[in-house]
Scaffold this motif. Structure first.
Motif, PDB file in Angstrom:
ATOM      1  N   ARG A 189      19.224  10.953  -0.896  1.00  0.00           N
ATOM      2  CA  ARG A 189      17.772  10.948  -0.698  1.00  0.00           C
ATOM      3  C   ARG A 189      17.461  10.839   0.788  1.00  0.00           C
ATOM      4  NH1 ARG A 189      15.899  12.811  -5.424  1.00  0.00           N
ATOM      5  NH2 ARG A 189      16.547  11.515  -7.149  1.00  0.00           N
ATOM      6  N   TYR A 190      16.279  11.315   1.150  1.00  0.00           N
ATOM      7  CA  TYR A 190      15.854  11.341   2.544  1.00  0.00           C
ATOM      8  C   TYR A 190      14.493  10.673   2.674  1.00  0.00           C
ATOM      9  CZ  TYR A 190      19.540  14.805   2.957  1.00  0.00           C
ATOM     10  OH  TYR A 190      20.752  15.443   2.932  1.00  0.00           O
ATOM     11  N   ASP A 191      14.380   9.747   3.627  1.00  0.00           N
ATOM     12  CA  ASP A 191      13.112   9.118   3.967  1.00  0.00           C
ATOM     13  C   ASP A 191      12.494   9.970   5.069  1.00  0.00           C
ATOM     14  OD1 ASP A 191      10.991   7.583   4.833  1.00  0.00           O
ATOM     15  OD2 ASP A 191      12.175   5.772   5.193  1.00  0.00           O
ATOM     16  N   MET A 192      11.399  10.663   4.772  1.00  0.00           N
ATOM     17  CA  MET A 192      10.844  11.637   5.712  1.00  0.00           C
ATOM     18  C   MET A 192      10.380  10.996   7.018  1.00  0.00           C
ATOM     19  SD  MET A 192      11.403  14.601   4.780  1.00  0.00           S
ATOM     20  CE  MET A 192      10.472  15.418   6.054  1.00  0.00           C
ATOM     21  N   VAL A 193       9.933   9.768   6.989  1.00  0.00           N
ATOM     22  CA  VAL A 193       9.515   9.105   8.222  1.00  0.00           C
ATOM     23  C   VAL A 193      10.719   8.967   9.156  1.00  0.00           C
ATOM     24  CG1 VAL A 193       8.599   6.973   9.212  1.00  0.00           C
ATOM     25  CG2 VAL A 193       7.615   7.901   7.101  1.00  0.00           C
ATOM     26  N   ARG A 194      11.828   8.482   8.620  1.00  0.00           N
ATOM     27  CA  ARG A 194      13.033   8.308   9.440  1.00  0.00           C
ATOM     28  C   ARG A 194      13.630   9.650   9.854  1.00  0.00           C
ATOM     29  NH1 ARG A 194      17.050   4.726   6.612  1.00  0.00           N
ATOM     30  NH2 ARG A 194      18.135   4.967   8.584  1.00  0.00           N
ATOM     31  N   VAL A 195      13.546  10.651   8.991  1.00  0.00           N
ATOM     32  CA  VAL A 195      14.064  11.984   9.326  1.00  0.00           C
ATOM     33  C   VAL A 195      13.280  12.566  10.490  1.00  0.00           C
ATOM     34  CG1 VAL A 195      14.252  14.362   8.497  1.00  0.00           C
ATOM     35  CG2 VAL A 195      15.006  12.470   7.040  1.00  0.00           C
ATOM     36  N   ARG A 196      11.964  12.479  10.434  1.00  0.00           N
ATOM     37  CA  ARG A 196      11.140  13.022  11.524  1.00  0.00           C
ATOM     38  C   ARG A 196      11.375  12.266  12.831  1.00  0.00           C
ATOM     39  NH1 ARG A 196       8.029  16.990   9.551  1.00  0.00           N
ATOM     40  NH2 ARG A 196       7.423  16.903   7.367  1.00  0.00           N
ATOM     41  N   GLU A 197      11.546  10.956  12.751  1.00  0.00           N
ATOM     42  CA  GLU A 197      11.854  10.172  13.956  1.00  0.00           C
ATOM     43  C   GLU A 197      13.173  10.622  14.571  1.00  0.00           C
ATOM     44  OE1 GLU A 197      11.800   6.137  12.601  1.00  0.00           O
ATOM     45  OE2 GLU A 197       9.608   6.017  12.621  1.00  0.00           O
ATOM     46  N   PRO A 214       0.838  -1.198   0.000  1.00  0.00           N
ATOM     47  CA  PRO A 214       0.000   0.000   0.000  1.00  0.00           C
ATOM     48  C   PRO A 214       0.874   1.250   0.000  1.00  0.00           C
ATOM     49  CG  PRO A 214      -0.671  -1.531   1.720  1.00  0.00           C
ATOM     50  CD  PRO A 214       0.588  -2.064   1.115  1.00  0.00           C
ATOM     51  N   ALA A 215       0.345   2.325  -0.522  1.00  0.00           N
ATOM     52  CA  ALA A 215       1.119   3.563  -0.644  1.00  0.00           C
ATOM     53  C   ALA A 215       1.633   4.052   0.706  1.00  0.00           C
ATOM     54  CB  ALA A 215       0.277   4.639  -1.307  1.00  0.00           C
ATOM     55  N   SER A 216       0.900   3.782   1.791  1.00  0.00           N
ATOM     56  CA  SER A 216       1.326   4.262   3.101  1.00  0.00           C
ATOM     57  C   SER A 216       2.534   3.494   3.629  1.00  0.00           C
ATOM     58  CB  SER A 216       0.176   4.163   4.096  1.00  0.00           C
ATOM     59  OG  SER A 216      -0.216   2.814   4.228  1.00  0.00           O
ATOM     60  N   VAL A 217       2.816   2.325   3.088  1.00  0.00           N
ATOM     61  CA  VAL A 217       3.925   1.503   3.555  1.00  0.00           C
ATOM     62  C   VAL A 217       5.194   1.787   2.763  1.00  0.00           C
ATOM     63  CG1 VAL A 217       4.724  -0.866   3.886  1.00  0.00           C
ATOM     64  CG2 VAL A 217       2.334  -0.300   4.309  1.00  0.00           C
ATOM     65  N   VAL A 218       5.049   2.156   1.505  1.00  0.00           N
ATOM     66  CA  VAL A 218       6.200   2.420   0.659  1.00  0.00           C
ATOM     67  C   VAL A 218       6.825   3.740   1.100  1.00  0.00           C
ATOM     68  CG1 VAL A 218       6.977   2.849  -1.693  1.00  0.00           C
ATOM     69  CG2 VAL A 218       5.159   1.194  -1.267  1.00  0.00           C
ATOM     70  N   PRO A 219       8.115   3.732   1.467  1.00  0.00           N
ATOM     71  CA  PRO A 219       8.726   4.982   1.911  1.00  0.00           C
ATOM     72  C   PRO A 219       8.856   5.978   0.770  1.00  0.00           C
ATOM     73  CG  PRO A 219      10.365   3.251   1.771  1.00  0.00           C
ATOM     74  CD  PRO A 219       9.034   2.620   1.497  1.00  0.00           C
ATOM     75  N   GLU A 220       8.723   7.236   1.116  1.00  0.00           N
ATOM     76  CA  GLU A 220       8.853   8.300   0.125  1.00  0.00           C
ATOM     77  C   GLU A 220      10.223   8.933   0.298  1.00  0.00           C
ATOM     78  OE1 GLU A 220       6.812  12.535  -1.110  1.00  0.00           O
ATOM     79  OE2 GLU A 220       5.837  11.255   0.337  1.00  0.00           O
ATOM     80  N   TYR A 221      11.056   8.816  -0.717  1.00  0.00           N
ATOM     81  CA  TYR A 221      12.395   9.374  -0.673  1.00  0.00           C
ATOM     82  C   TYR A 221      12.407  10.721  -1.381  1.00  0.00           C
ATOM     83  CZ  TYR A 221      13.762   4.782   0.927  1.00  0.00           C
ATOM     84  OH  TYR A 221      13.875   3.638   1.654  1.00  0.00           O
ATOM     85  N   LEU A 222      12.858  11.736  -0.665  1.00  0.00           N
ATOM     86  CA  LEU A 222      12.876  13.088  -1.193  1.00  0.00           C
ATOM     87  C   LEU A 222      14.293  13.525  -1.518  1.00  0.00           C
ATOM     88  CD1 LEU A 222      10.470  14.831   1.350  1.00  0.00           C
ATOM     89  CD2 LEU A 222       9.894  13.763  -0.825  1.00  0.00           C
TER      90      LEU A 222
END
Length: 71
Positions: free
Chosen positions: A51-59, A8-16
């Motif tokens: 690239r940055y994974d926003m979930v991991r960056v915010r954590e 699902p889209a919510s599981v796939v990490p978004e790399y910025l």
């Protein structure tokens, strides 16, 4: 032929990109570079592009968040 299962889209990490990440955090590109170099936030290299994974960056940033003092 079975269709390939997709996450699902919510599981796939978004790399910025660095510019996108800096805009999302509302900081300048130089600050993002400093935080990356000092390992404050995680990043990955894809070829020669960072690239940055926003979930991991915010954590990671939550660890540095200042707690307000309650009196």
């Amino acid at each position: 032929m079975k269709p390939k299962s997709m996450k699902p889209a919510s599981v796939v990490p978004e790399y910025l990109t660095a510019v996108q990440c800096a805009q999302a955090l509302n900081i300048c590109r130089r600050s993002l570079g400093n935080w990356t170099r000092n390992r404050v936030i995680p990043s990955i290299l894809v070829g020669k592009v960072r690239r940055y994974d926003m979930v991991r960056v915010r954590e990671a940033l939550e660890k540095f968040e200042q707690k307000s003092v309650v009196q």
